[in-house]
Design a protein around this motif. Structure first.
Motif, PDB file in Angstrom:
ATOM      1  N   UNK A   9      38.109  -0.949 -24.199  1.00 47.04           N
ATOM      2  CA  UNK A   9      38.787  -1.676 -23.122  1.00 47.04           C
ATOM      3  C   UNK A   9      38.597  -0.929 -21.799  1.00 47.04           C
ATOM      4  N   UNK A  10      38.610  -1.701 -20.723  1.00 47.39           N
ATOM      5  CA  UNK A  10      38.450  -1.101 -19.401  1.00 47.39           C
ATOM      6  C   UNK A  10      37.107  -0.421 -19.223  1.00 47.39           C
ATOM      7  N   UNK A  11      36.029  -1.136 -19.573  1.00 46.82           N
ATOM      8  CA  UNK A  11      34.690  -0.517 -19.590  1.00 46.82           C
ATOM      9  C   UNK A  11      33.828  -0.906 -18.397  1.00 46.82           C
ATOM     10  N   UNK A  12      34.409  -1.505 -17.383  1.00 49.45           N
ATOM     11  CA  UNK A  12      33.597  -1.950 -16.245  1.00 49.45           C
ATOM     12  C   UNK A  12      33.305  -0.825 -15.264  1.00 49.45           C
ATOM     13  N   UNK A  13      34.021   0.301 -15.382  1.00 50.51           N
ATOM     14  CA  UNK A  13      33.801   1.416 -14.456  1.00 50.51           C
ATOM     15  C   UNK A  13      34.374   2.698 -15.050  1.00 50.51           C
ATOM     16  N   UNK A  14      34.101   3.798 -14.366  1.00 47.06           N
ATOM     17  CA  UNK A  14      34.717   5.077 -14.693  1.00 47.06           C
ATOM     18  C   UNK A  14      34.466   5.575 -16.102  1.00 47.06           C
ATOM     19  N   UNK A  15      35.506   6.159 -16.694  1.00 45.98           N
ATOM     20  CA  UNK A  15      35.404   6.755 -18.024  1.00 45.98           C
ATOM     21  C   UNK A  15      34.998   5.717 -19.069  1.00 45.98           C
ATOM     22  N   UNK A  16      35.587   4.525 -19.015  1.00 47.25           N
ATOM     23  CA  UNK A  16      35.272   3.484 -19.997  1.00 47.25           C
ATOM     24  C   UNK A  16      33.809   3.091 -19.975  1.00 47.25           C
ATOM     25  N   UNK A  17      33.276   2.916 -18.792  1.00 47.58           N
ATOM     26  CA  UNK A  17      31.860   2.543 -18.666  1.00 47.58           C
ATOM     27  C   UNK A  17      30.963   3.668 -19.177  1.00 47.58           C
ATOM     28  N   UNK A  18      31.320   4.904 -18.861  1.00 48.41           N
ATOM     29  CA  UNK A  18      30.530   6.052 -19.304  1.00 48.41           C
ATOM     30  C   UNK A  18      30.513   6.146 -20.832  1.00 48.41           C
ATOM     31  N   UNK A  19      31.677   5.965 -21.467  1.00 49.68           N
ATOM     32  CA  UNK A  19      31.753   6.009 -22.928  1.00 49.68           C
ATOM     33  C   UNK A  19      30.914   4.883 -23.534  1.00 49.68           C
ATOM     34  N   UNK A  20      31.070   3.679 -22.991  1.00 53.03           N
ATOM     35  CA  UNK A  20      30.354   2.521 -23.525  1.00 53.03           C
ATOM     36  C   UNK A  20      28.838   2.698 -23.388  1.00 53.03           C
ATOM     37  N   UNK A  21      28.391   3.175 -22.242  1.00 57.00           N
ATOM     38  CA  UNK A  21      26.949   3.365 -22.008  1.00 57.00           C
ATOM     39  C   UNK A  21      26.387   4.424 -22.947  1.00 57.00           C
ATOM     40  N   UNK A  22      27.136   5.508 -23.118  1.00 58.99           N
ATOM     41  CA  UNK A  22      26.666   6.612 -23.955  1.00 58.99           C
ATOM     42  C   UNK A  22      26.603   6.206 -25.427  1.00 58.99           C
ATOM     43  N   UNK A  23      27.643   5.535 -25.913  1.00 60.28           N
ATOM     44  CA  UNK A  23      27.646   5.110 -27.316  1.00 60.28           C
ATOM     45  C   UNK A  23      26.555   4.071 -27.583  1.00 60.28           C
ATOM     46  N   UNK A  24      26.316   3.211 -26.607  1.00 56.73           N
ATOM     47  CA  UNK A  24      25.248   2.227 -26.742  1.00 56.73           C
ATOM     48  C   UNK A  24      23.898   2.928 -26.858  1.00 56.73           C
ATOM     49  N   UNK A  25      23.720   3.961 -26.055  1.00 53.56           N
ATOM     50  CA  UNK A  25      22.485   4.756 -26.083  1.00 53.56           C
ATOM     51  C   UNK A  25      22.304   5.434 -27.443  1.00 53.56           C
ATOM     52  N   UNK A  26      23.417   5.765 -28.084  1.00 47.12           N
ATOM     53  CA  UNK A  26      23.381   6.450 -29.381  1.00 47.12           C
ATOM     54  C   UNK A  26      23.255   5.483 -30.563  1.00 47.12           C
ATOM     55  N   UNK A  27      23.107   4.200 -30.268  1.00 48.46           N
ATOM     56  CA  UNK A  27      22.838   3.243 -31.338  1.00 48.46           C
ATOM     57  C   UNK A  27      24.029   2.450 -31.843  1.00 48.46           C
ATOM     58  N   UNK A  28      25.205   2.647 -31.237  1.00 53.82           N
ATOM     59  CA  UNK A  28      26.371   1.862 -31.643  1.00 53.82           C
ATOM     60  C   UNK A  28      26.282   0.452 -31.063  1.00 53.82           C
ATOM     61  N   UNK A  29      26.902  -0.502 -31.749  1.00 56.06           N
ATOM     62  CA  UNK A  29      27.025  -1.845 -31.199  1.00 56.06           C
ATOM     63  C   UNK A  29      28.303  -1.880 -30.382  1.00 56.06           C
ATOM     64  N   UNK A  30      28.163  -1.860 -29.062  1.00 50.62           N
ATOM     65  CA  UNK A  30      29.304  -1.672 -28.171  1.00 50.62           C
ATOM     66  C   UNK A  30      29.680  -2.969 -27.467  1.00 50.62           C
ATOM     67  N   UNK A  31      30.976  -3.262 -27.504  1.00 50.75           N
ATOM     68  CA  UNK A  31      31.543  -4.340 -26.711  1.00 50.75           C
ATOM     69  C   UNK A  31      32.529  -3.717 -25.732  1.00 50.75           C
ATOM     70  N   UNK A  32      32.153  -3.728 -24.467  1.00 53.99           N
ATOM     71  CA  UNK A  32      33.072  -3.276 -23.433  1.00 53.99           C
ATOM     72  C   UNK A  32      33.858  -4.461 -22.906  1.00 53.99           C
ATOM     73  N   UNK A  33      35.001  -4.196 -22.299  1.00 52.47           N
ATOM     74  CA  UNK A  33      35.791  -5.306 -21.770  1.00 52.47           C
ATOM     75  C   UNK A  33      36.125  -5.109 -20.307  1.00 52.47           C
ATOM     76  N   UNK A  34      36.332  -6.238 -19.661  1.00 52.52           N
ATOM     77  CA  UNK A  34      36.783  -6.297 -18.275  1.00 52.52           C
ATOM     78  C   UNK A  34      37.578  -7.577 -18.125  1.00 52.52           C
ATOM     79  N   UNK A  35      38.481  -7.606 -17.173  1.00 54.64           N
ATOM     80  CA  UNK A  35      39.225  -8.849 -16.950  1.00 54.64           C
ATOM     81  C   UNK A  35      38.307  -9.952 -16.407  1.00 54.64           C
ATOM     82  N   UNK A  36      37.295  -9.552 -15.606  1.00 55.52           N
ATOM     83  CA  UNK A  36      36.388 -10.536 -15.005  1.00 55.52           C
ATOM     84  C   UNK A  36      34.933 -10.117 -15.174  1.00 55.52           C
TER      85      UNK A  36
END
Length: 268
Positions: A9-36
């Motif tokens: 959750x809260x993956x559109x910027x900051x820490x959330x985006x960094x975690x989502x991008x990194x895990x995606x790079x490591x081969x995880x299937x990542x779903x990030x969220x944003x209100x819009x």
């Protein structure tokens, strides 16, 4: 087994985006969220709509993931908001807004993923709290309280769901170089406020701490390590040495001595 499915959750910027991008790079299937999410572009992971203040929005996002992937392995409960201000000057309604996001919103997302994780007899929930949640900080008391409350809920939930093969942990970051300062609710520096001078000075100090904070990739790597730990700890702290050491000092020093150290730091 196929790569783990992760909801952040809260993956559109900051820490959330960094975690989502990194895990995606490591081969995880990542779903990030944003209100819009429709207003956002150029993400290396799938960004879906989720508002932690809207139960139907939370459930729709989880249903979408489970329908597509058949499972949900990891929740990173990261969405949150900041708030600053003297307790006396801060509107109580703004305090409620912060608790609705940082505390009740995080709980509602946990409650919504638990049925699927129970069904799988496996899952990991990582609640992102804050080192500030271990102590009451001047002019950040409401934020500290909301994150401290989530720490306690994490401990309780961990015990309740352990028998279902689910681990619940929390990660408490210190200061990171993100846009959190711009997204905070700042109580205005009122001209007639008894706290005008000290609050104004501390607002500048808080912003400087964020500007000189660690790279969010440090949090991303920490979350990656936790996901790959067979028996994760309950509490993790991620920050510079003094921020983490401040928690140790609070545990060992007399209350008023520790309070004096904080007051000196914040020039009160």
């Amino acid at each position: 087994m196929s790569s783990k499915v992760v909801l952040i959750t809260g993956a559109s910027s900051g820490i959330g985006k960094s975690i989502a991008s990194y895990l995606s790079l490591k081969g995880f299937k990542v779903y990030g969220t944003s209100r819009n999410p429709k207003n956002l572009e150029n993400f290396s992971f799938e960004l879906i709509a989720l508002d932690v203040l809207d139960i139907s929005s939370i459930q729709n996002a989880i249903d979408l993931i489970v329908e597509k992937e058949g499972r949900l392995d990891v929740l990173v409960n990261n969405a949150g908001m900041g708030i600053t201000g003297p307790i006396e000057d801060t509107p109580t309604e703004e305090m409620r807004n912060v608790f609705n996001t940082n505390f009740f919103g995080a709980i509602d997302v946990m409650k919504s993923v638990l049925p699927q994780m129970r069904k799988q007899n496996s899952g990991l929930i990582i609640n992102v709290t804050s080192i500030a949640g271990y102590m009451g900080l001047p002019f950040r008391g409401v934020y500290s309280a909301s994150k401290g409350a989530l720490e306690i809920i994490t401990e309780a939930t961990s015990m309740e769901v352990k028998s279902f093969g689910i681990n619940v942990v929390n990660v408490a970051p210190g200061d990171f170089a993100t846009n959190i300062a711009s997204g905070r609710y700042h109580t205005p520096v009122f001209e007639n406020s008894a706290y005008k001078k000290k609050y104004k000075e501390n607002l500048e100090l808080m912003d400087s701490h964020v500007d000189s904070g660690l790279d969010p990739i440090v949090m991303a790597k920490s979350v990656f390590k936790i996901i790959n730990t067979k028996n994760p700890k309950l509490h993790y702290k991620v920050g510079d040495f003094m921020q983490k050491f401040s928690i140790v000092l609070k545990r060992i020093l007399p209350d008023r001595v520790y309070e004096k150290l904080l007051m000196n730091h914040y020039k009160l």
